[in-house]
Design an enzyme around this catalytic site. Sequence first.
Site, PDB file in Angstrom:
ATOM      1  N   TYR A  71      -0.052 -12.097  -4.339  1.00 16.30           N
ATOM      2  CA  TYR A  71       0.868 -12.759  -3.412  1.00 16.30           C
ATOM      3  C   TYR A  71       1.821 -11.772  -2.755  1.00 16.30           C
ATOM      4  O   TYR A  71       2.269 -10.825  -3.396  1.00 16.30           O
ATOM      5  CB  TYR A  71       1.694 -13.805  -4.170  1.00 16.30           C
ATOM      6  CG  TYR A  71       2.636 -14.574  -3.280  1.00 16.30           C
ATOM      7  CD1 TYR A  71       2.172 -15.636  -2.528  1.00 16.30           C
ATOM      8  CD2 TYR A  71       3.978 -14.216  -3.159  1.00 16.30           C
ATOM      9  CE1 TYR A  71       3.023 -16.340  -1.685  1.00 16.30           C
ATOM     10  CE2 TYR A  71       4.828 -14.915  -2.321  1.00 16.30           C
ATOM     11  CZ  TYR A  71       4.349 -15.968  -1.585  1.00 16.30           C
ATOM     12  OH  TYR A  71       5.193 -16.650  -0.757  1.00 16.30           O
ATOM     13  N   TRP A 106       4.193 -10.836   1.247  1.00 16.48           N
ATOM     14  CA  TRP A 106       4.284 -10.877   2.707  1.00 16.48           C
ATOM     15  C   TRP A 106       3.836  -9.584   3.374  1.00 16.48           C
ATOM     16  O   TRP A 106       3.551  -9.573   4.542  1.00 16.48           O
ATOM     17  CB  TRP A 106       5.740 -11.160   3.103  1.00 16.48           C
ATOM     18  CG  TRP A 106       6.082 -12.611   3.166  1.00 16.48           C
ATOM     19  CD1 TRP A 106       5.982 -13.533   2.170  1.00 16.48           C
ATOM     20  CD2 TRP A 106       6.588 -13.318   4.316  1.00 16.48           C
ATOM     21  NE1 TRP A 106       6.400 -14.765   2.612  1.00 16.48           N
ATOM     22  CE2 TRP A 106       6.784 -14.653   3.927  1.00 16.48           C
ATOM     23  CE3 TRP A 106       6.902 -12.941   5.614  1.00 16.48           C
ATOM     24  CZ2 TRP A 106       7.279 -15.633   4.792  1.00 16.48           C
ATOM     25  CZ3 TRP A 106       7.398 -13.907   6.472  1.00 16.48           C
ATOM     26  CH2 TRP A 106       7.575 -15.235   6.068  1.00 16.48           C
TER      27      TRP A 106
END
Length: 786
Positions: A123, A125
């Site tokens: 996970y 960004w």
Amino acid sequence: MKPESGIESSVLPPSAAMRPHSAHWGVFRAAWRQGALAVQPHPGDPDPNPLIQNFTTAVNHRARVTTPMVRRGWLERGPGPDDRRGRDSYVPMAWDDVLDRLAGELTRVRDRHGAQAVFGGSYGWSSAGRFHHAQSQVHRFLNTALGGYVRSVNSYSAGASGVILPHILGSMDDVARRNVTWEQIVDHADIVLSFGGMALKNSRVASGGISRHIERESMARAAARGCRFVSVSPLRGDMPAESRAEWLPIVPGTDAALMLALGQVLVAEGLHDRAFLAAYCDGWEVFEAYLLGGADGVPKTPEWAAALCGLQAGIIRDLARSLAGKRVLVTVAHALQRAEHGEQPVWMGAVLAAMLGQIGLPGGGYAYALGTLAHYGKRMNAVPIAALPQGSNGVREFIPVARIADMLLHPGTEFDYNGKRHVYPHIRLAYWAGGNPFHHHQDLGRLARAFRTLDTFIVHEIGWTATARHADIVLPCTMTLEREDIGAAPTDPLMVAMHRIAPPNGQARDDYDIFADLSGRLGTRDAFTEGRTSAQWLRHLYERTRAALAERGLEAPDFDTFWERGELLLPQQADDGGILRAFRDDPVGKPLPTPSGRIQISSPVVAGFGYADCPGHPAWLAPSDEPTADHPLYLVANQPATRLHSQLDFGAHSVANKRRDREVCTMHPRDAAERGIAEGDIVALYNARGKCLACVALSDGIRPGVVQLPTGAWYDPAPDDEVPGRAFCVHGNPNVLTRDVGTSSLAQGCIGQLTVVQVRRHDGPLPPVRAFEPPPAGAGHPGGAI
Ligand SMILES: Nc1nc2c(c(=O)[nH]1)N[C@H]1C(S)=C(S)[C@@H](COP(=O)(O)OP(=O)(O)OC[C@H]3O[C@@H](n4cnc5c(=O)[nH]c(N)nc54)[C@H](O)[C@@H]3O)O[C@H]1N2
Ligand SMILES: Nc1nc2c(c(=O)[nH]1)N[C@H]1C(S)=C(S)[C@@H](COP(=O)(O)OP(=O)(O)OC[C@H]3O[C@@H](n4cnc5c(=O)[nH]c(N)nc54)[C@H](O)[C@@H]3O)O[C@H]1N2
Ligand SMILES: [Mo]
């Protein structure tokens, strides 16, 4: 200016010409001026994001990873669980050598344990345009090279809402992205009732890029027309001054109680929209019985709620009365559901909006998460944008994303999720690219223990984050400024030709090129690359947008023209209110994607799961983590104003806003005085799980009894002399304090936003912050087999 060829990219000389680039936090131009990087916002941006200034000092910062590194313990003893992860030294290694070893280890794990022993949830960004997006790259690599990986579902952003919303209204995208717009608020809203506020620091960010920050001026224009903003939040700063918002400083974690009380007043005074509830909703009676006390003997009155949420009953009653008959928009920030029982305020916010009867009307109803990201409240683009295909994953096992430490520590154990029982797989190897679990996860002491169970932990990073420092193999990757890419988001009309601003730092390579070479060693290069260099991929992915433009008879420049111009304006869809408007206009022909086709005020499906921690209608569920004599203060661990998460924490803007090298913790003067704490003091925040240092700023813009410490300071551990073994961060990472349990059995989302702590002045010697100093490195490794 043609894009340079990907894999054998030439090195750019420093350029004084401004070149276009884009990040999740804004579109900008950058150029080298007297050896330093100058960054300017896009001229069309009405309210540029200061976060772009983090780039100015980032490129050659000492915190960057400059060469492939292998952890000494892994090198000397081979793969296997190891308590030295996080405190070991590193050995530099040549690219060919490290990729050979990595390919060997991936093969070993796949052959011995299968792809279901590899966690590629990875996970995070990262920072890239559409092609170099690291999560897409690692997923594509693991799918093509290993046939799949154990994945994660949902996000840290919307862990609870992503699961509850489809049960009651529709998908996250429909309820957050294609819903009420800022344009509608400017023109139509009478009242915006915001739970968690709509902080400009947050709406300055959108994954993929954002060219125009319109939230500030939209709130100013709505307020000038007479729209009333009400912000329910422990922090006054969650609304900009331009909104002229009234501030209701609620006790954290109690919004569901306040919303219930608002609903109870509406019913008690006959102010709820019965016609709307009858025509558009399902399951009202079950909920009404609970609301009025028929179910549990407790009517959810303002007096009942006041004792929980710390707002006066009279204020609650007046607020409820003032809502009836008005064009009211209810918003609920992501933050509220990043907490124990986070499903409840999300659901109850929708029910409150339904009771007011405004759902589906312009500028009214329910806009989940409006103002928390720049994606929301915008029009959607009318043409598709580039996306790297990830291939298909042959492994069925998954975890809700925030259950990573549970999975690593308890393989084979069962867990509940959204009505089903699943089993945690036994993971031997984790592969991370583009995320920082030592930023995003809770209870970092526990997370460190979890990573120590692995055979091998691989990380691609631009910088020496704590995650990299726990890895066995650290591969230095380029940062976005060092690559060419296409910047675009589905909610922003500007597509940006992201030109390369700087040559790769040290030996850093693009994630794509690393995966391509690794695929070559595993015999799957063609499946991964499809024969394309990264420059060829950009042209290939651009074609989808160009073809869609041409099909609509719009100007559809070829790639070279787009690249030369630096940007392209895309057409957008009408501001049509999405599925909620369509449903209001035609409830039979355009039903909602819920079991009844209507708004689920209560849900027989959720009730059928039988979860005590998430019943079949919105409810007040007392939290298990409330202030105690030992830990009497709430901690709000929210998003940082000075960076995106932990990214570029070493950048100029982030560093300039630290004090005495630490993260800043906001306290009410009364709480500080009680503890002998003054402005600028260094304090220790602590509880049973952890302790961290921070520098205090005093403010009356925070509810007494609450302290605030944003996330994102790089975890900088030191031994805790007081409680041996407790996680201690000298820099100010609040995730040493937060709890690692799920929101509920339904969604298992992260609950990082809130916990309880004690705070005291730190009087002893001040440990230095070394978060941005690379870890100790040994001499280069001569090569050879392990
Ligand atoms: N206590 C608490 N915790 C929280 C939250 C909270 O409110 N409170 N919020 C949560 C939320 S909403 C989120 S979304 C998460 C965010 O968690 P993350 O998305 O994991 O945080 P980032 O700092 O964005 O991590 C991105 C990482 O990718 C690296 N990177 C940048 N560019 C590249 C690249 O091109 N390639 C590679 N390989 N790496 C790159 C960066 O250096 C950085 O380390 O945090 C969550 N954690
Ligand atoms: N500058 C910047 N912007 C960002 C990000 C970033 O890292 N930096 N991250 C982006 C991402 S990935 C996401 S998901 C969004 C997240 O958006 P959010 O999760 O909404 O953002 P936060 O800042 O964590 O929280 C918003 C506010 O909610 C309030 N709050 C906390 N608990 C409660 C509560 O119990 N009740 C009420 N009423 N209010 C409460 C806090 O005062 C907090 O400031 O932000 C995005 N925007
Ligand atoms: Mo997020």
